[in-house]
Design an enzyme around this catalytic site. Structure first.
Site, PDB file in Angstrom:
ATOM      1  N   HIS A   1      -1.823  41.696   9.108  1.00  0.00           N
ATOM      2  CA  HIS A   1      -0.471  41.119   9.052  1.00  0.00           C
ATOM      3  C   HIS A   1       0.299  41.346  10.346  1.00  0.00           C
ATOM      4  O   HIS A   1       1.265  40.636  10.624  1.00  0.00           O
ATOM      5  CB  HIS A   1       0.316  41.702   7.873  1.00  0.00           C
ATOM      6  CG  HIS A   1       0.019  41.002   6.586  1.00  0.00           C
ATOM      7  ND1 HIS A   1      -0.718  41.589   5.579  1.00  0.00           N
ATOM      8  CD2 HIS A   1       0.319  39.767   6.148  1.00  0.00           C
ATOM      9  CE1 HIS A   1      -0.846  40.737   4.587  1.00  0.00           C
ATOM     10  NE2 HIS A   1      -0.224  39.622   4.904  1.00  0.00           N
TER      11      HIS A   1
ATOM     12  N   SER B   1       3.054  49.507   9.443  1.00  0.00           N
ATOM     13  CA  SER B   1       1.835  48.751   9.072  1.00  0.00           C
ATOM     14  C   SER B   1       0.737  49.007  10.096  1.00  0.00           C
ATOM     15  O   SER B   1       0.999  49.067  11.302  1.00  0.00           O
ATOM     16  CB  SER B   1       2.125  47.250   9.037  1.00  0.00           C
ATOM     17  OG  SER B   1       3.095  46.956   8.057  1.00  0.00           O
TER      18      SER B   1
ATOM     19  N   ASP C   1      -6.420  43.334   4.457  1.00  0.00           N
ATOM     20  CA  ASP C   1      -5.423  43.375   5.535  1.00  0.00           C
ATOM     21  C   ASP C   1      -5.838  44.337   6.647  1.00  0.00           C
ATOM     22  O   ASP C   1      -5.224  45.400   6.842  1.00  0.00           O
ATOM     23  CB  ASP C   1      -4.058  43.786   4.949  1.00  0.00           C
ATOM     24  CG  ASP C   1      -2.937  43.633   5.969  1.00  0.00           C
ATOM     25  OD1 ASP C   1      -1.842  44.186   5.726  1.00  0.00           O
ATOM     26  OD2 ASP C   1      -3.150  42.984   7.012  1.00  0.00           O
TER      27      ASP C   1
HETATM   28  C1  LIG Z   1       5.728  43.208  11.191  1.00  0.00           C
HETATM   29  C2  LIG Z   1       5.224  42.159  10.243  1.00  0.00           C
HETATM   30  C3  LIG Z   1       3.861  42.476   9.642  1.00  0.00           C
HETATM   31  C4  LIG Z   1       6.227  41.902   9.096  1.00  0.00           C
HETATM   32  C5  LIG Z   1       6.472  43.181   8.260  1.00  0.00           C
HETATM   33  O1  LIG Z   1       5.726  44.129   8.269  1.00  0.00           O
HETATM   34  N1  LIG Z   1       7.595  43.185   7.489  1.00  0.00           N
HETATM   35  C6  LIG Z   1       8.007  44.238   6.685  1.00  0.00           C
HETATM   36  C7  LIG Z   1       9.303  44.170   6.210  1.00  0.00           C
HETATM   37  C8  LIG Z   1       9.767  45.161   5.416  1.00  0.00           C
HETATM   38  C9  LIG Z   1       8.963  46.256   5.066  1.00  0.00           C
HETATM   39  C10 LIG Z   1       7.645  46.320   5.560  1.00  0.00           C
HETATM   40  C11 LIG Z   1       6.759  47.446   5.198  1.00  0.00           C
HETATM   41  C12 LIG Z   1       5.746  47.867   6.090  1.00  0.00           C
HETATM   42  C13 LIG Z   1       4.925  48.941   5.739  1.00  0.00           C
HETATM   43  C14 LIG Z   1       5.074  49.591   4.483  1.00  0.00           C
HETATM   44  C15 LIG Z   1       6.065  49.118   3.618  1.00  0.00           C
HETATM   45  C16 LIG Z   1       6.259  49.708   2.281  1.00  0.00           C
HETATM   46  N2  LIG Z   1       5.837  51.014   2.066  1.00  0.00           N
HETATM   47  C17 LIG Z   1       6.896  48.067   3.975  1.00  0.00           C
HETATM   48  C18 LIG Z   1       7.184  45.310   6.367  1.00  0.00           C
END
Ligand SMILES: CC(C)CC(=O)Nc1cccc(-c2cccc(CN)c2)c1
Length: 232
Positions: free
Chosen positions: A41, A183, A89
């Protein structure tokens, strides 16, 4: 990382910051001298821009002797990854050259036995992702300890309601959690990478949406295959 703390400088020398135009976008970690594992992602919304991979860093902004930005020779998304689900992913990034290993840059071993981490196991996540719901970005690496939540419970309402496959694992997300920008980073249990952070429900710190991680052990064949094919 919500509810965590600053990592001791260079105490997690496998951590990578995936950068676009000099900005941190996602986490990742070194699994071999020339390979970083992250999340598919993270390649969305790239608009044809290219990644660079920062290794050896604690602070994203300050000059540090062992910090080094690597170009990416190849970015390989898992063929099953897509924008609609958290399935498969995973992203493998081949660095333009082998990373120079040191006290500040090391490989993190990953789990090769495809066995679930027992629920209740305390694991750690690290990253430069948001540290608040308002989207505060840290300059230095953060970490948080989280217990594994059973798939059986994670698949119930009001949690993830049967979207957690055998190739995913969950951690409790009450107050302490991973968040946007984390992420691709590792979930480390007993010193071994067991998971890769996925965005999941794209909410943070809400106990109703436990953190979701891709189980690395379920993808050993794919990971080894991609790395071996690049050697031919
Ligand atoms: C950078 C792009 C892949 C878009 C994106 O990641 N959006 C986004 C928005 C809000 C929370 C998160 C998020 C990430 C990692 C873990 C979690 C929840 N533990 C949420 C991720």
């Amino acid at each position: 990382i919500l509810g965590g703390s600053t990592t001791g400088a260079h105490q997690r020398p496998y951590m990578a910051s995936l950068q676009v135009d000099g900005h941190h976008v996602c986490g990742g970690f070194l699994i071999a001298e020339q390979w970083v594992l992250s999340a598919a992602h993270c390649m969305e919304d790239m608009k044809g821009k290219t990644f660079q991979v920062l290794l050896g860093a604690h602070s994203l902004s300050q000059p540090e002797p062992h910090k080094r930005l690597y170009a990416v020779r190849a970015a390989v998304r898992h063929p099953g990854s897509n924008t609609e689900t958290n399935d498969d992913d995973l992203l493998l990034l081949q660095l333009e050259e082998k990373a120079t290993l040191s006290e500040h840059v090391k490989i993190l071993p990953f789990q090769r036995q495809d066995v679930d981490v027992p629920p209740g196991t305390m694991c750690e996540a690290a990253g430069w992702g948001f540290t608040s719901h308002s989207g505060r970005k840290p300059d230095v690496l953060q970490q948080v300890e989280r217990p594994v939540k059973s798939r059986e419970e994670c698949n119930r309402r009001p949690y993830h309601d049967n979207t957690i496959t055998d190739k995913m694992l969950c951690t409790d997300s009450r107050k302490k959690d991973t968040c946007k920008g984390d992420s691709g980073g590792p979930l480390i249990c007993n010193g071994v990478a067991e998971g890769v952070v996925t965005a999941g429900a794209r909410v943070c710190g809400n106990y109703k949406k436990p953190g979701i991680y891709t189980r690395i052990a379920a993808y050993v064949g794919w990971i080894d295959g991609v790395m071996a094919a690049a050697e031919e």
